[in-house]
Scaffold this motif. Structure first.
Motif, PDB file in Angstrom:
ATOM      1  N   UNK A 150       1.085  -1.590   0.390  1.00  0.00           N
ATOM      2  CA  UNK A 150       0.144  -0.482   0.422  1.00  0.00           C
ATOM      3  C   UNK A 150       1.066   1.039   0.158  1.00  0.00           C
ATOM      4  N   UNK A 151       0.695   1.925   0.273  1.00  0.00           N
ATOM      5  CA  UNK A 151       1.437   4.082   0.637  1.00  0.00           C
ATOM      6  C   UNK A 151       2.406   2.986   2.213  1.00  0.00           C
ATOM      7  N   UNK A 152       2.249   2.431   2.955  1.00  0.00           N
ATOM      8  CA  UNK A 152       2.907   2.265   3.825  1.00  0.00           C
ATOM      9  C   UNK A 152       4.689   2.994   4.237  1.00  0.00           C
ATOM     10  N   UNK A 153       5.592   3.492   3.931  1.00  0.00           N
ATOM     11  CA  UNK A 153       6.616   3.913   4.264  1.00  0.00           C
ATOM     12  C   UNK A 153       7.594   3.798   5.585  1.00  0.00           C
ATOM     13  N   UNK A 154       8.611   3.049   5.574  1.00  0.00           N
ATOM     14  CA  UNK A 154       8.914   3.322   7.011  1.00  0.00           C
ATOM     15  C   UNK A 154       9.988   4.794   7.225  1.00  0.00           C
ATOM     16  N   UNK A 155      10.620   4.379   8.566  1.00  0.00           N
ATOM     17  CA  UNK A 155      10.946   5.645   8.604  1.00  0.00           C
ATOM     18  C   UNK A 155      12.136   6.541   8.261  1.00  0.00           C
TER      19      UNK A 155
ATOM     20  N   UNK B 157       7.437  -3.461   2.196  1.00  0.00           N
ATOM     21  CA  UNK B 157       7.592  -4.146   0.978  1.00  0.00           C
ATOM     22  C   UNK B 157       7.450  -5.437   1.170  1.00  0.00           C
ATOM     23  N   UNK B 158       6.114  -6.206   1.295  1.00  0.00           N
ATOM     24  CA  UNK B 158       5.948  -7.505   1.359  1.00  0.00           C
ATOM     25  C   UNK B 158       6.423  -8.106   0.410  1.00  0.00           C
ATOM     26  N   UNK B 159       6.374  -9.548   0.579  1.00  0.00           N
ATOM     27  CA  UNK B 159       6.706 -10.909  -0.405  1.00  0.00           C
ATOM     28  C   UNK B 159       6.297 -12.034  -0.933  1.00  0.00           C
ATOM     29  N   UNK B 160       5.667 -12.409  -1.991  1.00  0.00           N
ATOM     30  CA  UNK B 160       4.898 -12.298  -2.841  1.00  0.00           C
ATOM     31  C   UNK B 160       5.057 -13.782  -3.732  1.00  0.00           C
TER      32      UNK B 160
END
Length: 86
Positions: free
Chosen positions: A63-68, A74-77
Motif C-alpha cells: 500500500x502507501x505504508x513507508x518506513x521511518x 515491501x511484502x514478498x509474494x
C-alpha cells in the motif's frame, strides 16, 4: 526482428535477482536502460520492486505504508516468476 550486432541495442542478460533500489547489491543499472516486464503466476505485475527467479518470489509495496526512512514497506509474494524485456 532485433539487431544484436549493434552494441547500442544489445540488451544485457536479465539477472536471477534484481532490485530497483540503487542502494541494493542486486541493482544493475545497465538492465534498467531497457523496459523490463515481470510476470508472477502468469499475471503481469507493474509494481515489483525486487525479484528472485530461482527462489520464486517478488517484493511489492504494501500500500502507501513507508518506513521511518521514507522507503516503501515491501511484502514478498511467492510463485512462478518470469522476467522479460518488453
Amino acid at each position: 526482428m532485433t539487431d544484436t550486432t549493434n552494441p547500442s541495442t544489445a540488451r544485457p542478460a536479465l539477472p536471477d535477482h534484481l532490485s530497483v533500489n540503487p542502494r541494493s547489491p542486486h541493482h544493475a543499472a545497465a538492465v534498467f536502460k531497457h523496459d523490463i516486464g515481470i510476470r508472477l503466476n502468469g499475471q503481469d505485475r507493474f509494481d515489483v520492486q525486487e525479484y528472485c527467479i530461482s527462489e520464486g518470489w517478488v517484493k511489492v509495496p504494501a500500500g502507501k505504508t513507508v518506513d521511518r526512512t521514507g522507503q516503501p514497506v515491501l511484502i514478498r509474494l511467492k510463485g512462478q516468476v518470469e522476467a522479460f524485456y518488453r
